[in-house]
Design an enzyme around this catalytic site. Structure first.
Site, PDB file in Angstrom:
ATOM      1  N   TRP A 161      -9.038  -5.012   1.366  1.00 36.28           N
ATOM      2  CA  TRP A 161      -7.900  -4.531   0.583  1.00 36.28           C
ATOM      3  C   TRP A 161      -6.600  -4.763   1.339  1.00 36.28           C
ATOM      4  CZ3 TRP A 161      -9.005  -3.616  -4.227  1.00 36.28           C
ATOM      5  CH2 TRP A 161     -10.230  -3.078  -4.593  1.00 36.28           C
ATOM      6  N   LYS A 185      -7.221  -7.564  -3.426  1.00 34.20           N
ATOM      7  CA  LYS A 185      -8.463  -7.690  -2.691  1.00 34.20           C
ATOM      8  C   LYS A 185      -8.655  -9.146  -2.269  1.00 34.20           C
ATOM      9  CE  LYS A 185     -12.858  -5.521  -2.448  1.00 34.20           C
ATOM     10  NZ  LYS A 185     -13.939  -4.802  -3.075  1.00 34.20           N
ATOM     11  N   THR A 235       3.894   8.662 -21.015  1.00 33.43           N
ATOM     12  CA  THR A 235       3.911   7.817 -19.820  1.00 33.43           C
ATOM     13  C   THR A 235       4.404   6.440 -20.258  1.00 33.43           C
ATOM     14  OG1 THR A 235       1.674   7.030 -20.190  1.00 33.43           O
ATOM     15  CG2 THR A 235       1.904   8.995 -18.845  1.00 33.43           C
ATOM     16  N   GLU A 293       2.265  13.199 -15.755  1.00 33.99           N
ATOM     17  CA  GLU A 293       1.143  14.122 -15.952  1.00 33.99           C
ATOM     18  C   GLU A 293       1.208  15.349 -15.038  1.00 33.99           C
ATOM     19  OE1 GLU A 293       0.986  10.873 -15.753  1.00 33.99           O
ATOM     20  OE2 GLU A 293      -0.649  10.002 -16.903  1.00 33.99           O
TER      21      GLU A 293
HETATM   22  P1  ADP Z   1       4.481   5.497 -15.148  1.00 36.49           P
HETATM   23  O1  ADP Z   1       3.049   5.886 -15.179  1.00 36.49           O
HETATM   24  O2  ADP Z   1       4.970   4.953 -16.393  1.00 36.49           O
HETATM   25  O3  ADP Z   1       4.885   4.670 -13.955  1.00 36.49           O
HETATM   26  P2  ADP Z   1       5.246   7.975 -13.980  1.00 36.49           P
HETATM   27  O4  ADP Z   1       6.633   8.272 -13.662  1.00 36.49           O
HETATM   28  O5  ADP Z   1       4.405   9.052 -14.502  1.00 36.49           O
HETATM   29  O6  ADP Z   1       5.304   6.833 -15.027  1.00 36.49           O
HETATM   30  O7  ADP Z   1       4.595   7.302 -12.725  1.00 36.49           O
HETATM   31  C1  ADP Z   1       3.746   7.961 -11.849  1.00 36.49           C
HETATM   32  C2  ADP Z   1       3.323   6.999 -10.794  1.00 36.49           C
HETATM   33  O8  ADP Z   1       4.436   6.566 -10.034  1.00 36.49           O
HETATM   34  C3  ADP Z   1       2.373   7.570  -9.787  1.00 36.49           C
HETATM   35  O9  ADP Z   1       1.058   7.533 -10.257  1.00 36.49           O
HETATM   36  C4  ADP Z   1       2.583   6.641  -8.607  1.00 36.49           C
HETATM   37  O10 ADP Z   1       1.830   5.454  -8.726  1.00 36.49           O
HETATM   38  C5  ADP Z   1       4.027   6.291  -8.711  1.00 36.49           C
HETATM   39  N1  ADP Z   1       4.814   7.103  -7.789  1.00 36.49           N
HETATM   40  C6  ADP Z   1       5.482   8.238  -8.042  1.00 36.49           C
HETATM   41  N2  ADP Z   1       6.104   8.685  -6.932  1.00 36.49           N
HETATM   42  C7  ADP Z   1       5.817   7.814  -5.948  1.00 36.49           C
HETATM   43  C8  ADP Z   1       6.158   7.712  -4.561  1.00 36.49           C
HETATM   44  N3  ADP Z   1       6.958   8.573  -3.969  1.00 36.49           N
HETATM   45  N4  ADP Z   1       5.644   6.674  -3.862  1.00 36.49           N
HETATM   46  C9  ADP Z   1       4.847   5.766  -4.445  1.00 36.49           C
HETATM   47  N5  ADP Z   1       4.500   5.793  -5.741  1.00 36.49           N
HETATM   48  C10 ADP Z   1       4.976   6.810  -6.487  1.00 36.49           C
END
Ligand code: ADP
Length: 543
Positions: free
Chosen positions: A442, A437, A181, A328
């Site tokens: 929120w 917040k 990640t 993940e």
């Molecule tokens: P990183 O954790 O480094 O950003 P990832 O690609 O695994 O890498 O990111 C996953 C995160 O990206 C998700 O937990 C979410 O917060 C965000 N995410 C993924 N797709 C979307 C989406 N369509 N809309 C909003 N957030 C998204």
């Protein structure tokens, strides 16, 4: 009593067997560093992947060893996607946009034994060379003899006898690949995919209600092969027999549009920043490209503004499909298609659904947990999204102390704050750490960002929490204006006032030339928070 069905393991070699035998003639196109196009077939891919597996074994790579790649999207990377797992080893895709320190940490943490490096990324690799310890470094697309302590990819493949290949993968639960990640949530963590997870994820990506990848598709993964397996496209396209178009290092809108037009791309996949840039180019050079072959632009990785989805559709006849996933989750989690009940609903209503992150793919289960337990699926109650399924991580690689990411009953805690509606559509309101917040209430940064990116003069927007003496936190909007436009804070405030309560509207707007990005192209809010941590709102005294 056991069923009486065959127990063939669900593995990456099984995906390749299908691609080679049924779709051996179908094409994989790569844009090379010199901009020329390289073409070959799934049959060629199979041969070269086996050569790679044999060559790796010759270098002493054994079952479970990690073989890393530092490369763009190209056919050699695809060969590694198949050849490394076929050698019984684990493909580790390195993110070439990371800072050198972080890259070195990841290579060492993973214990990479061999690294395949693109020639044009060698300077980046040399920055970490002294801090990492792989046994072999192999140069891909070498334009000159490699340094003495490195090998050359083509020479390695040429010397390997594909007939000497011994199948090594018998257990579908065996590790096939890994991806870390990136920095949005602290120290990178390694996700270790199994053959089975990748196989099932590919199969699910062929379903019409997810990505519907099919033989007739021409897929262009703009999303890098180091970002959650390019969302699984290298494997799902191979399983379906779809043509693959790999853009190499050229990810600018004009280069992408040229590929879309000339290769008749049907599906292109990328994060919103890629499509926002492409939209701008299409808006200003509308007639320069024919994009009529495209059936879907898949967007995920961060929230796709509804205004962007609408603009592509109305101005260019292009359908944007919004999806959610994580490293993940392999990454396919949810996809937002319009449900049959709304097929004939007014466009506005359908757009509202498409701007959500969507319903879970088959095999993926979802629930959301609030302060008082699981929240109802009412589209209003906020909770942290938890998921489980056969391609969701059950743990991190060699990472003690990450137990909090998993619930006692084995679900993965995503860190995303969502609502789930009565049709099972999730809507992401924020990442837990990005929520603002203010005075005990929120505020969703995502909602405000999306609204700001819907303003005609704004290209990019990120909204962050800034400490405030009275309200604990208040939102600050950091925006990038469209070239040649100079919207005022009052304009933006008025634009937001139509949709949000007064207390939700950012207290101030900072204008930058560009927003900092993560290694995967998302806005890097942690950098913005650090930059504006001592920010004083202009009228703070008035509060
Ligand atoms: P990183 O954790 O480094 O950003 P990832 O690609 O695994 O890498 O990111 C996953 C995160 O990206 C998700 O937990 C979410 O917060 C965000 N995410 C993924 N797709 C979307 C989406 N369509 N809309 C909003 N957030 C998204």
């Amino acid at each position: 009593m056991d069923g009486l069905m065959m127990k063939g393991p669900l593995t990456i070699p099984a995906i390749l067997r299908r691609a080679e035998t049924v779709f051996g003639h179908k094409t994989i196109v790569t844009r090379r560093p010199d901009r020329s196009l390289h073409r070959y077939t799934y049959a060629d891919l199979g041969q070269r992947a086996r050569r790679l597996a044999v060559a790796l074994a010759g270098l002493g790579v054994g079952p479970g060893d990690r073989v890393a790649t530092l490369g763009w999207n190209h056919h050699q990377h695809l060969e590694a996607y198949f050849g490394v797992p076929m050698a019984g080893a684990v493909l580790h895709t390195l993110n070439l946009r990371l800072h050198a320190d972080e890259l070195a940490y990841i290579v060492n943490h993973a214990g990479d034994r061999v690294v395949l490096v693109d020639q044009d990324l060698l300077p980046l690799f040399q920055q970490i060379r002294a801090d990492v310890n792989p046994k072999h470094v192999v140069i891909v697309e070498a334009d000159s003899p490699p340094p003495d302590d490195m090998l050359e990819y083509e020479a390695l493949l040429e010397a390997a006898d594909p007939a000497a290949f011994t199948p090594l993968v018998t257990d579908e639960h065996q590790a096939a690949s890994m991806c870390y990640t990136t920095g949005t949530t602290g120290r990178p963590k390694g996700v270790l995919y199994s053959h089975r997870a990748i196989f099932l994820h590919s199969l699910a990506s062929l379903a019409i209600d997810t990505l519907g990848i099919s033989e007739s598709d021409v897929a262009l993964p703009v999303v890098p092969m180091f970002h959650a397996n390019a969302w699984g496209i290298p494997y799902s396209a191979a399983m379906a027999g779809a043509t693959q178009v790999l853009p190499g290092p050229y990810l600018d809108p004009a280069s992408l549009l040229e590929l879309v037009q000339n290769e008749r791309v049907t599906v292109a996949l990328g994060v919103p920043t890629v499509w926002l840039a492409l939209l701008q180019t299409l808006d200003t050079h509308r007639d320069d490209w024919d994009v009529s072959s495209v059936r879907m632009l898949l967007v995920g990785g961060s929230a796709a503004p509804a205004s962007m989805i609408q603009a592509f559709e109305e101005r260019h006849g292009l359908t944007v499909v919004h999806a959610w996933g994580m490293t993940e989750t392999s990454p396919l989690g949810t996809v937002a298609h319009v449900p049959s009940e709304l097929a004939l609903a007014p466009a506005e209503q359908r757009l509202a659904v498409r701007a959500k992150q969507g319903r879970p793919a088959p095999c993926i289960e979802i629930r959301a947990r609030g302060a008082d337990g699981f929240v109802p699926w009412d589209g209003r109650s906020l909770g942290e999204l938890e998921v489980r399924g056969p391609w969701v991580a059950a743990d991190y690689f060699n990472h003690a102390g990450e137990g909090h990411a998993f619930t006692d009953d084995g679900w993965f805690r995503t860190g995303d704050i969502v609502t789930i509606d009565d049709h099972g559509y999730i809507e992401i309101h924020d990442r837990a750490k990005d929520l603002i917040k203010s005075g005990g209430e929120w505020i969703s940064s995502v909602a405000i960002e999306n609204a700001l990116m819907g303003h005609p003069d704004i290209v990019e927007a990120a909204v962050i929490a800034v400490p405030h003496p009275k309200w604990v936190e208040r939102p600050l909007a950091v925006v990038v204006a469209r070239p040649g436009r100079t919207p005022s804070s009052e304009d933006l405030r008025a634009h937001l006032a139509a949709r949000f309560e007064r207390w939700m509207i950012p207290d101030a707007f900072e204008f930058l030339h560009e927003l900092p990005r993560t290694g995967t192209g998302k806005f890097l809010k942690s950098a913005l928070r650090a930059r504006f941590k001592d920010y004083t709102f202009p009228d703070q005294e008035a509060w």
